[in-house]
Design an enzyme around this catalytic site. Structure first.
Site, PDB file in Angstrom:
ATOM      1  N   HIS A   1       0.821  -1.208   0.000  1.00 37.28           N
ATOM      2  CA  HIS A   1       0.000   0.000   0.000  1.00 37.28           C
ATOM      3  C   HIS A   1       0.857   1.261   0.000  1.00 37.28           C
ATOM      4  O   HIS A   1       0.371   2.348  -0.344  1.00 37.28           O
ATOM      5  CB  HIS A   1      -0.946   0.013   1.210  1.00 37.28           C
ATOM      6  CG  HIS A   1      -0.264  -0.131   2.523  1.00 37.28           C
ATOM      7  ND1 HIS A   1       0.228  -1.332   2.977  1.00 37.28           N
ATOM      8  CD2 HIS A   1       0.015   0.775   3.498  1.00 37.28           C
ATOM      9  CE1 HIS A   1       0.782  -1.156   4.163  1.00 37.28           C
ATOM     10  NE2 HIS A   1       0.664   0.110   4.510  1.00 37.28           N
TER      11      HIS A   1
ATOM     12  N   ASN B   1       6.165   1.782  12.336  1.00 35.18           N
ATOM     13  CA  ASN B   1       5.620   3.134  12.508  1.00 35.18           C
ATOM     14  C   ASN B   1       4.485   3.195  13.540  1.00 35.18           C
ATOM     15  O   ASN B   1       3.830   4.211  13.686  1.00 35.18           O
ATOM     16  CB  ASN B   1       5.190   3.726  11.168  1.00 35.18           C
ATOM     17  CG  ASN B   1       4.030   2.988  10.515  1.00 35.18           C
ATOM     18  OD1 ASN B   1       3.242   2.325  11.179  1.00 35.18           O
ATOM     19  ND2 ASN B   1       3.933   3.099   9.196  1.00 35.18           N
TER      20      ASN B   1
ATOM     21  N   GLU C   1       2.624 -24.414   4.041  1.00 36.80           N
ATOM     22  CA  GLU C   1       2.127 -24.349   2.670  1.00 36.80           C
ATOM     23  C   GLU C   1       2.140 -22.938   2.103  1.00 36.80           C
ATOM     24  O   GLU C   1       2.340 -22.753   0.893  1.00 36.80           O
ATOM     25  CB  GLU C   1       0.711 -24.933   2.602  1.00 36.80           C
ATOM     26  CG  GLU C   1       0.638 -26.432   2.851  1.00 36.80           C
ATOM     27  CD  GLU C   1       0.560 -26.806   4.317  1.00 36.80           C
ATOM     28  OE1 GLU C   1       0.587 -28.010   4.624  1.00 36.80           O
ATOM     29  OE2 GLU C   1       0.470 -25.879   5.172  1.00 36.80           O
TER      30      GLU C   1
ATOM     31  N   ASP D   1      -8.657 -42.215   6.028  1.00 40.04           N
ATOM     32  CA  ASP D   1      -8.121 -41.047   6.733  1.00 40.04           C
ATOM     33  C   ASP D   1      -9.191 -40.038   7.134  1.00 40.04           C
ATOM     34  O   ASP D   1      -8.992 -39.247   8.062  1.00 40.04           O
ATOM     35  CB  ASP D   1      -7.067 -40.335   5.867  1.00 40.04           C
ATOM     36  CG  ASP D   1      -5.708 -40.999   5.976  1.00 40.04           C
ATOM     37  OD1 ASP D   1      -5.531 -41.828   6.886  1.00 40.04           O
ATOM     38  OD2 ASP D   1      -4.834 -40.704   5.155  1.00 40.04           O
TER      39      ASP D   1
END
Length: 615
Positions: free
Chosen positions: A68, A177, A356, A413
């Protein structure tokens, strides 16, 4: 430049940041003003770069993680002569290269798109890995971060990865800041709090007054001379520095200054200082030639092979044929089968452990340096990194993602390990390619084809073994499909991909025994989808059944529907998908419970044909 000149340059960067935001009527000038001294010293004293040759192999690399603060970046570009004043004042306007947050699609000096906070440092790690381990070049990677984004977990994934790899060519400059978007940050101006965190991950840290140009200069020199560790420079700054009305005040984030002319006068007025950036040292590109012979692994029809196994062998073979291919894994290489690549090409293999976000970000950084990365983990776990995939698309990064253990077919699983959202997630990414092979030879061909695509590419692989149904010399173009069964008497079409192709073939056999001929389409290219084949099947059979080991939203069924959004009549269509929440069961039991096994497909097809006859 001496101390006074550096201070003047910093003031120019502040003034130009204020001017750019005022001209746009929007932007983040106060976030730019806090870091102006940091950038001024960097470009004038330490940054080595040829702006006429952004691809120069000796160039340092700069990443604006706090994207930004783009007015500051563009003001620096003006100071070095890369853009002129007219272009600076086109900031955020239609058609301008100077977007609200910088992207490499428009500016050749931008390494990666930023704006989603917490991504610049992870991508910077990938760039630094390339310089350190692959290119073996002396360039440095400088990443300017904001203090707010240090709340993001991805920053600490990057911090640990960088320290583990001893990336002493990487420097994080943190603009502390104190103020975030809505108020104070978690640690405010407590530099020691940030230092303790970076030190815990193995970084060298330097705490500095971010408005003391001489102290900043010394800190950069110390970072460059630090060996064996990345460096974090923690700079105490003031948001809106230099303008009393906004300096260190809340409620002014993301807004032009209330009175730009008055602020510019307070900052000493416009300047036109030009900076001669240091030239990069002579360096040679060590990238291997992209062209090479790919000797694809081969399997005989009828063999039982898991597509994840085929992927591993194919990737290792591709690595032998192309020296620009690299692999990254999320500590599941024994399951994704990237370990085959690691054994043959250890120097081009990157273990990212269970991180990841960092894995995908590092792939983006490696791609920015010209490599062709394949980043692999379980399909379910790629959801953690979706924002990085999204930003990779915005960057125009060419990365290959591979998700294994997809769907309920993984068996016992349970749902936490089942990728059931991945096709939708990847299809929604701008410009993506989504592939889902059903057998070993098809997988091997698609692994190589991915390397030649643009943008984000996704390959979905399966855990269990399945029969090889294609010969090793079969061709599988991106955007194509394969018609496995077809006749003039077909009364419906079964459309499947991956594990459900084999179920669809068995269902077609069962339907034929009941006197119903069914066409079977293997839609291995989920995006782009083969519209012509699907439309022809609809015209010739009238009925379509889609079957997918994925949730019904956004996957194969929706991809098929896309073929009929041009105003033509939509065929009779039944969509079979995973609609409930799976538990633990065997793969066959899972497919049956989800209603996507051969028995369920045959029943749905028979009912659809019967309804078509009645109507």
């Amino acid at each position: 430049m001496n101390t006074a000149e550096l201070t003047e340059l910093a003031q120019q960067l502040r003034v130009d940041s204020v001017r750019a935001a005022a001209a746009a009527g929007s932007g983040h000038p106060t976030s730019s003003m806090s870091a102006a001294d940091l950038v001024a010293v960097l470009i004038a004293r330490h940054f080595r770069y040829d702006f006429d040759r952004p691809a120069h192999p000796g160039n340092d690399r700069f990443v604006l993680s706090k994207g930004h603060a783009s007015p500051l970046l563009y003001s620096a570009y003006k100071a070095v002569g890369a853009v002129d004043d007219d272009e600076l004042l086109s900031f955020r306007k239609l058609g301008s290269r100077l977007e609200g947050h910088p992207t490499p699609r428009r500016l050749p000096w931008v390494e990666t798109a930023t704006g989603s906070l917490g991504q610049g440092l992870p991508v910077g790690v990938g760039i630094a890995l390339s310089g350190k381990r692959l290119e073996r070049s002396g360039y440095r990677v400088w990443v300017l971060c904001g203090d707010s984004e240090l709340a993001e977990g991805s920053v600490w994934e990057a911090a640990e990865h960088a320290a583990y790899e001893h990336l002493d060519n990487l420097t994080a400059i943190v603009d502390v800041n104190r103020l975030g978007q809505r108020g104070p940050t978690r640690h405010g101006h407590d530099l020691d709090a940030y230092a303790r965190r970076f030190q815990a991950f193995g970084w060298h840290t330097i705490e500095v007054d971010g408005h003391d140009v001489d102290a900043i200069d010394r800190a950069y020199g110390e970072a460059a001379s630090t060996v064996g560790q990345p460096t974090a420079i923690l700079a105490r700054t003031l948001k809106g520095k230099g303008v009393e009305a906004v300096q260190d005040r809340e409620g002014l984030h993301g807004k032009p200054l209330p009175d730009a002319d008055e602020a510019i006068a307070e900052l000493g007025g416009p300047r036109d200082i030009r900076v001669q950036v240091q030239e990069p040292p002579a360096a040679r590109m060590l990238h291997a030639v992209r062209a090479g012979h790919y000797e694809a692994p081969r399997w005989d029809k009828g063999e039982e092979v898991a597509t994840r196994n085929a992927f591993g062998e194919a990737l290792a073979a591709l690595g032998s044929g192309r020296g620009d291919v690299v692999a990254l894994d999320g500590e599941v290489g024994d399951s994704t089968r990237t370990e085959a690549f690691a054994k043959e090409h250890a120097e081009r293999y990157f273990e990212c452990y269970i991180a990841e976000q960092e894995m995908v970000a590092a792939a983006v950084g490696l791609a920015a340096r010209g490599w062709v990365p394949y980043a692999c983990t379980f399909a379910a776990f790629l959801t953690r990194a979706h924002d990085f995939v999204r930003m990779a698309s915005i960057s125009g990064a060419g990365i290959n993602l591979v998700g294994s253990h997809a769907g309920v077919a993984i068996g016992q699983d349970g749902p936490s390990q089942m990728g059931l959202e991945d096709l939708a997630m990847m299809r929604a990414v701008h410009g993506s390619t989504v592939l889902y092979p059903c057998d070993a030879n098809q997988t091997a061909q698609l692994v190589a084809a991915m390397a030649g695509c643009e943008g984000v590419r996704y390959l979905r692989t399966s855990r269990g073994e399945s029969p090889v149904i294609y010969g090793p010399d079969e061709d599988f173009p991106i955007g194509g499909s394969k018609v496995l069964r077809s006749s003039a008497d077909d009364r419906l079409t079964l459309v499947a991909a991956g594990v459900t192709v084999h179920e669809a073939l068995a269902a077609a056999d069962a339907l034929e025994r009941d006197g119903i001929r069914a066409r079977v389409v293997d839609l291995y290219s989920v995006k782009p989808v083969d519209r012509l084949t699907l439309r022809r099947a609809a015209e010739e059979t009238g009925c379509l059944v889609t079957v997918e080991d994925h949730h019904e939203e956004g996957g194969l069924g929706d991809a098929v529907l896309d073929a009929f959004l041009d105003g033509r009549p939509v065929p009779r269509l039944v969509r079979l998908a995973v609609r409930g929440m799976p538990g633990s069961a065997s793969p066959d039991e899972q497919l049956h419970a989800a209603g996507i096994d051969a028995e369920s497909i045959a029943a749905a097809g028979k009912l659809l044909v019967e309804e078509a006859v009645v109507s």
